[in-house]
Design a protein around this motif. Structure first.
Motif, PDB file in Angstrom:
ATOM      1  N   GLN A  55       0.814  -1.208   0.000  1.00 35.61           N
ATOM      2  CA  GLN A  55       0.000   0.000   0.000  1.00 35.61           C
ATOM      3  C   GLN A  55       0.850   1.263   0.000  1.00 35.61           C
ATOM      4  O   GLN A  55       0.578   2.218  -0.735  1.00 35.61           O
ATOM      5  N   ARG A  56       1.921   1.274   0.805  1.00 33.79           N
ATOM      6  CA  ARG A  56       2.701   2.500   0.962  1.00 33.79           C
ATOM      7  C   ARG A  56       3.918   2.570   0.045  1.00 33.79           C
ATOM      8  O   ARG A  56       4.419   3.664  -0.247  1.00 33.79           O
ATOM      9  N   LEU A  57       4.413   1.434  -0.398  1.00 34.79           N
ATOM     10  CA  LEU A  57       5.659   1.413  -1.158  1.00 34.79           C
ATOM     11  C   LEU A  57       5.593   2.151  -2.497  1.00 34.79           C
ATOM     12  O   LEU A  57       6.534   2.896  -2.820  1.00 34.79           O
ATOM     13  N   PRO A  58       4.539   1.986  -3.310  1.00 35.77           N
ATOM     14  CA  PRO A  58       4.540   2.691  -4.609  1.00 35.77           C
ATOM     15  C   PRO A  58       4.687   4.207  -4.465  1.00 35.77           C
ATOM     16  O   PRO A  58       5.507   4.825  -5.146  1.00 35.77           O
ATOM     17  N   GLY A  59       3.912   4.797  -3.563  1.00 36.01           N
ATOM     18  CA  GLY A  59       4.020   6.240  -3.359  1.00 36.01           C
ATOM     19  C   GLY A  59       5.378   6.629  -2.812  1.00 36.01           C
ATOM     20  O   GLY A  59       5.961   7.647  -3.213  1.00 36.01           O
TER      21      GLY A  59
ATOM     22  N   GLY B 285      22.588   5.007   2.602  1.00 38.21           N
ATOM     23  CA  GLY B 285      21.658   5.409   3.647  1.00 38.21           C
ATOM     24  C   GLY B 285      20.444   4.511   3.626  1.00 38.21           C
ATOM     25  O   GLY B 285      20.331   3.618   2.783  1.00 38.21           O
ATOM     26  N   PHE B 286      19.555   4.743   4.565  1.00 40.68           N
ATOM     27  CA  PHE B 286      18.284   4.022   4.528  1.00 40.68           C
ATOM     28  C   PHE B 286      17.169   4.923   5.034  1.00 40.68           C
ATOM     29  O   PHE B 286      17.389   5.838   5.824  1.00 40.68           O
ATOM     30  N   CYS B 287      15.971   4.661   4.530  1.00 38.57           N
ATOM     31  CA  CYS B 287      14.791   5.403   4.968  1.00 38.57           C
ATOM     32  C   CYS B 287      13.594   4.463   4.910  1.00 38.57           C
ATOM     33  O   CYS B 287      13.637   3.423   4.253  1.00 38.57           O
ATOM     34  N   ASP B 288      12.535   4.834   5.609  1.00 40.68           N
ATOM     35  CA  ASP B 288      11.352   3.984   5.694  1.00 40.68           C
ATOM     36  C   ASP B 288      10.514   4.071   4.426  1.00 40.68           C
ATOM     37  O   ASP B 288      10.544   5.075   3.696  1.00 40.68           O
ATOM     38  N   ALA B 289       9.732   3.036   4.175  1.00 39.71           N
ATOM     39  CA  ALA B 289       8.926   2.961   2.957  1.00 39.71           C
ATOM     40  C   ALA B 289       7.874   4.048   2.881  1.00 39.71           C
ATOM     41  O   ALA B 289       7.446   4.435   1.788  1.00 39.71           O
ATOM     42  N   ASP B 290       7.435   4.568   4.036  1.00 40.90           N
ATOM     43  CA  ASP B 290       6.405   5.605   4.015  1.00 40.90           C
ATOM     44  C   ASP B 290       6.969   6.997   3.759  1.00 40.90           C
ATOM     45  O   ASP B 290       6.228   7.956   3.584  1.00 40.90           O
ATOM     46  N   MET B 291       8.294   7.143   3.754  1.00 33.80           N
ATOM     47  CA  MET B 291       8.957   8.432   3.539  1.00 33.80           C
ATOM     48  C   MET B 291       8.412   9.486   4.495  1.00 33.80           C
ATOM     49  O   MET B 291       8.128  10.626   4.112  1.00 33.80           O
ATOM     50  N   ALA B 292       8.281   9.109   5.774  1.00 37.54           N
ATOM     51  CA  ALA B 292       7.771  10.040   6.778  1.00 37.54           C
ATOM     52  C   ALA B 292       8.705  11.235   6.948  1.00 37.54           C
ATOM     53  O   ALA B 292       8.266  12.330   7.303  1.00 37.54           O
ATOM     54  N   THR B 293       9.992  11.033   6.705  1.00 39.32           N
ATOM     55  CA  THR B 293      10.958  12.134   6.759  1.00 39.32           C
ATOM     56  C   THR B 293      11.000  12.829   5.411  1.00 39.32           C
ATOM     57  O   THR B 293      11.170  12.175   4.369  1.00 39.32           O
ATOM     58  N   ASP B 294      10.827  14.145   5.399  1.00 39.84           N
ATOM     59  CA  ASP B 294      10.886  14.911   4.160  1.00 39.84           C
ATOM     60  C   ASP B 294      12.239  14.657   3.482  1.00 39.84           C
ATOM     61  O   ASP B 294      13.293  14.832   4.090  1.00 39.84           O
ATOM     62  N   LEU B 295      12.186  14.269   2.226  1.00 38.87           N
ATOM     63  CA  LEU B 295      13.396  13.843   1.526  1.00 38.87           C
ATOM     64  C   LEU B 295      14.334  14.985   1.153  1.00 38.87           C
ATOM     65  O   LEU B 295      15.459  14.741   0.696  1.00 38.87           O
ATOM     66  N   ASP B 296      13.926  16.220   1.366  1.00 39.05           N
ATOM     67  CA  ASP B 296      14.845  17.329   1.152  1.00 39.05           C
ATOM     68  C   ASP B 296      16.047  17.234   2.089  1.00 39.05           C
ATOM     69  O   ASP B 296      17.109  17.821   1.816  1.00 39.05           O
TER      70      ASP B 296
END
Length: 267
Positions: free
Chosen positions: A28-32, A102-113
């Protein structure tokens, strides 16, 4: 033969940065999330790549990655049979080859800027750069319950014993010198949610202090973490990390045999 497109040429060059995304039942969250991440990485002034680690998913997570359209940012699928976010991140980091990772979560809760700031610091010589919701300049939109907030407070207190001076060990946004990340990941023995603490503590133990940066963080629904189900296991993980690091400090030489990953992960 049709002329190559700019995106094809960029994707064919070795990446300077690889980003690992651990994923367990994230159809559900990965495509976005991948759309956001690839759009951001495609704007970076150097080649980049993404590694998605499928951690025993029972949904279409792996299929989504395998069928992802080719673009300027290559996406590779790895599989990790050991359950737990820590095990998945470990597998992803060990699968990298780039100078920076690096690594980040699938929901991209952290602004990618924040990737711009992280890469700038890595290029200037920092070896560990992490997003911190506790940073004075961070903007945090938090929907957590009071029980979860209380648990987070207790966790930070315990984690602070292992990684003094770091205000937020658990933000899912961490970037490293690639060699350091791979060498440290090889030593990780914590597969569950507390793996960040061991990862950071080992980096510090190898002479690489942690640099925290401000982030914009927005809590998103769908997290697999549950205070009721995971708190006891996390406390056990922190205890094991403390014992492991204490034993290591007493025995500087690396043993010929290392124990397997602790079996504390997803229930």
């Amino acid at each position: 033969m049709p002329p190559s497109q700019p995106g094809d040429e960029r994707a064919s060059r070795p990446p300077l940065l690889e980003v690992v995304v651990p994923a367990r039942n994230e159809e559900q969250r990965l495509p976005g999330g991948l759309l956001e991440l690839c759009a951001k990485l495609a704007r970076m002034p150097f080649p980049t790549a993404v590694i998605v680690v499928d951690n025993n998913s029972t949904d279409r997570t792996a299929e989504i990655v395998k069928n992802w359209p080719r673009g300027a940012v290559p996406i590779r699928l790895l599989r990790c049979a050991i359950p737990g976010k820590g095990a998945a991140v470990r597998a992803g980091l060990l699968g990298t080859t780039a100078p920076f990772v690096g690594f980040c979560d699938a929901d991209m809760a952290t602004d990618l800027d924040a990737i711009d700031a992280a890469c700038g610091l890595l290029l200037s010589g920092e070896r560990v750069v992490i997003g911190s919701r506790g940073h004075a300049g961070s903007h945090v939109e938090n929907r957590h319950s009071k029980i979860r907030e209380l648990g987070a407070f207790g966790f930070r207190a315990l984690a602070g014993v292992l990684v003094p001076g770091v205000s937020d060990t658990q933000c899912g946004f961490k970037f490293f010198d690639g060699v350091l990340a791979r060498e440290t990941a090889a030593l990780l023995r914590t597969p569950g949610f507390a793996f960040d603490v061991e990862l950071l503590a080992r980096c510090v133990g190898r002479g690489s202090p942690v640099r925290e940066i401000a982030v914009r963080w927005h809590d998103k629904p769908g997290s697999s973490f549950s205070p009721a189900r995971h708190t006891f296991g996390i406390v056990l993980e922190l205890g094991r990390i403390w014992l492991r690091l204490r034993a290591q400090s007493r025995t500087p030489a690396r043993p010929a045999w290392e124990p397997p990953l602790d079996p504390v992960g997803y229930p």
